[in-house]
Design an enzyme around this catalytic site. Structure first.
Site, short mmCIF file in Angstrom:
data_model
loop_
_atom_site.label_atom_id
_atom_site.label_comp_id
_atom_site.label_asym_id
_atom_site.label_seq_id
_atom_site.Cartn_x
_atom_site.Cartn_y
_atom_site.Cartn_z
N TRP A 101 0.83 -1.21 0.00
CA TRP A 101 0.00 0.00 0.00
C TRP A 101 0.86 1.25 0.00
O TRP A 101 0.51 2.24 -0.65
CB TRP A 101 -1.00 -0.01 1.15
CG TRP A 101 -2.08 -1.02 0.89
CD1 TRP A 101 -2.37 -2.13 1.62
CD2 TRP A 101 -3.01 -1.02 -0.22
NE1 TRP A 101 -3.41 -2.82 1.04
CE2 TRP A 101 -3.83 -2.17 -0.08
CE3 TRP A 101 -3.23 -0.16 -1.31
CZ2 TRP A 101 -4.85 -2.48 -0.99
CZ3 TRP A 101 -4.24 -0.48 -2.22
CH2 TRP A 101 -5.03 -1.62 -2.04
N ASP A 170 -1.97 6.81 6.04
CA ASP A 170 -3.01 5.93 5.54
C ASP A 170 -3.31 4.92 6.65
O ASP A 170 -2.50 4.04 6.93
CB ASP A 170 -2.52 5.21 4.27
CG ASP A 170 -3.53 4.19 3.73
OD1 ASP A 170 -4.61 4.02 4.35
OD2 ASP A 170 -3.23 3.56 2.69
N LYS A 194 -12.51 -1.80 6.25
CA LYS A 194 -11.79 -2.72 7.14
C LYS A 194 -12.32 -2.58 8.57
O LYS A 194 -12.86 -3.52 9.10
CB LYS A 194 -10.28 -2.45 7.10
CG LYS A 194 -9.56 -3.09 5.93
CD LYS A 194 -9.57 -2.27 4.68
CE LYS A 194 -8.89 -2.97 3.52
NZ LYS A 194 -8.17 -2.05 2.66
#
Ligand SMILES: *Cc1c(COP(=O)(O)O)cnc(C)c1O
Length: 357
Positions: A101, A170, A194
């Site tokens: 990511w 993030d 999530k």
């Protein structure tokens, strides 16, 4: 058969929230219409948004000089929105590279600025994070970006890095899973699928003084000022997913908030890692100091066994255990909504499987 959901995202919701959604979701605040059918500008919906913001502010103890924004487009939209809005008159941005990511965020930022890599975990296969003495910050970066929890490789920062430039994070896969000093950050973003609810909401928490003029070609919808000015209602939002996120925030408060959920998350993760480490069958090679409390990656002795494991797990009601295709192997995502009994059941299944094979 009881089923257990270990998908990485979209992921399990708290069962209490799913129950509530079944009834309340179809009678949105006593309007006798569902949350799917309500206007985003109805006072009832706007009240709900207001309350969701208050719940998030209280759960995360967010200082008043920070805006709390609800958007769409997921974390990947933020990969572009962050540089577009925060580079301003600077040339360089600093990024940590700790996994898949981070890399995706870096590639996007490279379109807009010179990216300096503060520290890369690539050489060690993304299994650890270099010590702060080895980090190389630039002297005049617009901001420093990092991924608090690498969802795919199961690597998690345990402390907030000290950075000379404003810190951007993030937090898609570990937001609201442990207490956090928000005042250390310039901007925090997270996709909802999530730890906050279904897919469809992106949470942005930003220190207002950081927002000056974005890049002149920034689309209106990608300008943070637009969302501040419109109270997160610039364009039509997906009302149902946002309503479910609001319910999850209420649920989190009833669980004792982030401090309590963090203790539970630590117990769950430690139990699973301890079992893996002592099993003589399963392995996890992530540096113990940085093992994720949200995404536990692990391997069985051979790749044939990986497929057999997944097939038998599915049959027994343990869903979502196949690792990300980029990495292979197995992964159990144990977000806030997963209770300790779910982890115990998984360990039971894993122990049986190891005995058989
Ligand atoms: C899931 C995830 C993303 C991608 O989110 P999208 O909503 O699909 O854009 C980005 N970063 C992290 C850390 C994630 O876990």
């Amino acid at each position: 058969m009881t089923v257990y959901n270990f998908f990485a995202g979209p992921a399990m919701l708290p069962p209490e929230v799913v129950e509530k959604a079944k009834t309340l979701g179809f009678n949105f605040v006593n309007m006798k219409i569902s949350a799917m059918e309500v206007s985003h500008r109805a006072p009832e919906f706007m009240d709900m948004l207001q309350e969701m913001e208050e719940d998030i502010r209280s759960l995360m103890n967010i200082p008043d000089d920070y805006a709390v924004l609800f958007m769409q487009g997921g974390a990947r939209t933020q990969f572009a929105m962050v540089p577009l809005n925060l580079i301003q008159d600077k040339k360089v941005v600093d990024y940590f590279d700790t996994g898949s990511w981070s890399q995706a965020a870096i590639i996007e930022a490279q379109k807009y600025a010179q990216v300096n890599i503060v520290s890369s975990s690539q050489e060690n296969g993304y299994k650890t994070i270099a010590l702060p003495t080895q980090w190389k910050f630039s002297t005049d970066a617009a901001y420093t970006h990092y991924t608090t929890n690498e969802t795919i490789n199961g690597l998690q920062f345990k402390e907030i890095p000290d950075s000379p430039a404003p810190l951007v994070a993030d937090m898609s896969s570990d937001i609201l899973s442990y207490p956090l000093d928000v005042s250390r950050f310039g901007l925090i973003y997270a996709a909802s699928q999530k730890n906050m609810g279904p897919a469809g909401l992106t949470l942005v928490i930003v220190k207002k003084s950081l927002l000056k003029e974005p890049h002149p070609l920034t689309p209106t919808i990608l300008n943070y000022h637009t969302h501040i000015a419109s109270g997160s209602l610039y364009n039509t939002c997906p009302t149902y997913p946002w309503y479910i996120v609001a319910l999850v925030m209420k649920w989190l408060r009833t669980q004792g908030g982030v401090a309590e959920i963090a203790k539970r998350n630590a117990r769950k993760a430690n139990k699973l890692y301890d079992f893996i480490d002592t099993s003589n069958f399963y392995t996890n090679n992530v540096d113990q100091q940085y093992r994720s409390h949200m995404n536990v990656v692990f391997n069985v002795p051979t790749s044939e066994l990986t497929n057999i494991f997944v097939a038998q797990a599915d049959k027994a009601g343990f869903y979502g255990l196949l690792g990300h295709p980029k990495l292979g192997g197995l992964r159990a995502s144990i977000y806030n909504a997963m209770d300790e009994a779910g982890v115990d059941a998984l360990i039971g299944f894993m122990a049986d499987f190891a005995r058989k094979y």
